[in-house]
Design an enzyme around this catalytic site. Structure first.
Site, PDB file in Angstrom:
ATOM      1  CG  PHE A   1      -1.312   6.068  14.027  1.00 22.49           C
ATOM      2  CD1 PHE A   1      -0.596   5.969  15.208  1.00 22.49           C
ATOM      3  CD2 PHE A   1      -1.223   7.240  13.287  1.00 22.49           C
ATOM      4  CE1 PHE A   1       0.195   7.021  15.644  1.00 22.49           C
ATOM      5  CE2 PHE A   1      -0.435   8.298  13.716  1.00 22.49           C
ATOM      6  CZ  PHE A   1       0.276   8.191  14.890  1.00 22.49           C
TER       7      PHE A   1
ATOM      8  CE  LYS B   1       7.159 -13.065 -14.040  1.00 24.12           C
ATOM      9  NZ  LYS B   1       7.893 -12.518 -15.170  1.00 24.12           N
TER      10      LYS B   1
ATOM     11  CE  LYS C   1      -7.353  -1.975  14.777  1.00 23.68           C
ATOM     12  NZ  LYS C   1      -6.542  -2.746  13.863  1.00 23.68           N
TER      13      LYS C   1
ATOM     14  CG  ASN D   1      -0.224  -0.064   2.500  1.00 28.88           C
ATOM     15  OD1 ASN D   1       0.511   0.847   2.844  1.00 28.88           O
ATOM     16  ND2 ASN D   1      -0.394  -1.155   3.244  1.00 28.88           N
TER      17      ASN D   1
ATOM     18  N   PRO E   1      -3.271 -11.431  10.771  1.00 28.83           N
ATOM     19  CG  PRO E   1      -1.281 -12.023  11.827  1.00 28.83           C
ATOM     20  CD  PRO E   1      -1.991 -12.098  10.506  1.00 28.83           C
TER      21      PRO E   1
END
Ligand code: CTP
Length: 406
Positions: free
Chosen positions: A332, A292, A350, A213, A310
């Site tokens: 965060f 690959k 959390k 990301n 996890p």
């Protein structure tokens, strides 16, 4: 940033080839907002001219205790009374020995001896040949100087001007600058161990492809730096990012969420504070191919199945030490909208005392950010600023919330 705004540094140069780095250091200190008064020994002036240092510091250089420019002819008193710190860079082996014995036969050592010891700190950046550095006399002097209250900034390692390779080089100007900035930060986390996750994770599809990301890791790296500046021992578990390790921070590089979890599980038992800034991939390919994956010419696309990763933060936050209040966990939340609602819900989900929300797409890769702190008492905004500035604010907010905080 002007991290040294309002600080007046007396930069002392002693005889050593590393004097060439002192020129760059002087510039760097000034660029960060400090005023710099250079004082040079006679030996230093053999390596770099006072003219160079005057031009860079924009002030006449001092080199003699008999300098008639001072109306009272007491340069050693006047210079040391103005200083927020005296930084000796480079500090030769000979000058260390002189400091140790309270020698005062020229201006720089005289000024160090005459400094008000409780209010004007002395920072030392040694520079010498590796044999001189390793010599018991030097190591003994270092220990005694530290015991006498000096801050020893350490040495670098590598190729030396003499042609030998080893420890004893003066630290680079950017390293010394970071150390001086850190020196002036309040030691809010002295004695604490801090564990930080940062960056994205990389979930392999095959040996050449994967899913990741846009997290740059900058916020987590800034928090690691700020925690170190605040006096903590910091371990930074970093996903694949191209960022330099903050000075003094121990870094563990990982790729996948599973690797990151393992590193955190190993490190968390020693930590007092855990800050999870990493943008951990929520899913990974159910099976990474060993080879690959090739096109077979049929136009058929491969089908990827995923499994959930996890939750590292939730895992650590559920540990016995976190539940007992011995490990303070901070999460965060990178959201695209409805920051308050999502951050509040995420804090509960959390199971962490403090959740820090930010708008992900607005901050990924940038050097600045804005944060929303959510805890049991409500919310608090840390307005738009550099990530390092926000990290320092967050460190002080964390310190304030620790059990037994003053
Ligand atoms: N986190 C983690 N491990 C995961 C996922 C997230 O440790 N597998 C941590 C992040 O480092 C961050 C916090 O949990 O501190 C929130 O992460 P985020 O991805 O924003 O939240 P998610 O739990 O994934 O929720 P959602 O996908 O609904 O936004």
């Amino acid at each position: 940033m002007n991290d040294l705004a309002g600080k007046h540094i007396v930069l002392g140069l002693t005889g050593g080839i590393a004097c060439y780095k002192a020129a760059e250091l002087c510039r760097a200190l000034i660029k960060e907002g400090a005023t710099v008064q250079v004082v040079m020994t006679e030996a230093a002036a053999q390596f770099i001219t006072p003219v160079t240092m005057q031009a860079l510091s924009n002030r006449p250089v001092y080199g003699s205790q008999w300098d008639a420019r001072e109306p009272n002819n007491m340069a050693h008193i006047n210079l040391s009374r103005e200083a927020d710190a005296i930084l000796i860079a480079p500090c030769s082996a000979d000058f260390m020995s002189k400091l140790l014995h309270g020698g005062a036969d020229e201006l720089l050592s005289l000024m160090c001896l005459a400094r008000p010891i409780d209010t004007v700190p002395l920072l030392i950046a040694p520079a010498m040949n590796r044999e001189m550095w390793a010599h018991p006399a030097t190591q003994r002097n270092l220990m005694q100087l530290a015991a006498d209250g000096a801050t020893i900034l350490g040495v670098g390692s590598g190729f030396q001007a003499c042609g030998e390779t080893g420890d004893g080089r003066m630290l680079e100007p950017d390293e010394l600058l970071a150390d001086v900035i850190a020196f002036f930060q309040p030691k809010l986390l002295a004695g604490k161990q801090v564990l930080v996750t940062a960056g994205p994770t990389f979930e392999a599809i095959d040996p050449v492809r994967g899913i990741t990301n846009r997290s740059s890791g900058k916020m987590g790296f800034a928090i690691a730096r700020a925690a170190h500046e605040a006096g903590a021992q910091v371990t930074l578990v970093a996903g694949p990012v191209a960022l330099a390790t903050p000075r003094g921070v121990q870094r563990i590089d990982v790729q996948s969420a599973i690797d990151m979890l393992q590193a955190c599980v190993e490190q968390a038992p020693a930590a007092n504070i855990f800050v999870a800034t990493a943008a951990v991939a929520d899913w990974r390919p159910a099976q990474a191919s060993d080879q690959k994956i090739k096109k077979d010419g049929s136009g058929q696309t491969p089908t990827l199945a995923f499994v959930e990763n996890p939750d590292i933060l939730a895992n650590v936050a559920q540990s016995g030490r976190a539940q007992a209040g011995d490990l303070f966990c901070v999460g965060f939340a990178a959201e695209s909208h409805d920051l308050l609602a999502h951050a509040t819900a995420k804090r509960a989900r959390k199971g962490v005392p403090l959740l820090v929300g930010n708008i992900g797409p607005a901050t990924f890769g940038k050097d600045d950010n804005a944060l929303l702190l959510v805890d049991a008492d409500g919310t608090q905004e840390l307005p738009h600023a550099s990530k390092l500035h926000l990290a320092r604010q967050l460190v002080s907010e964390i310190a304030r919330r620790l059990p037994n905080a003053p």
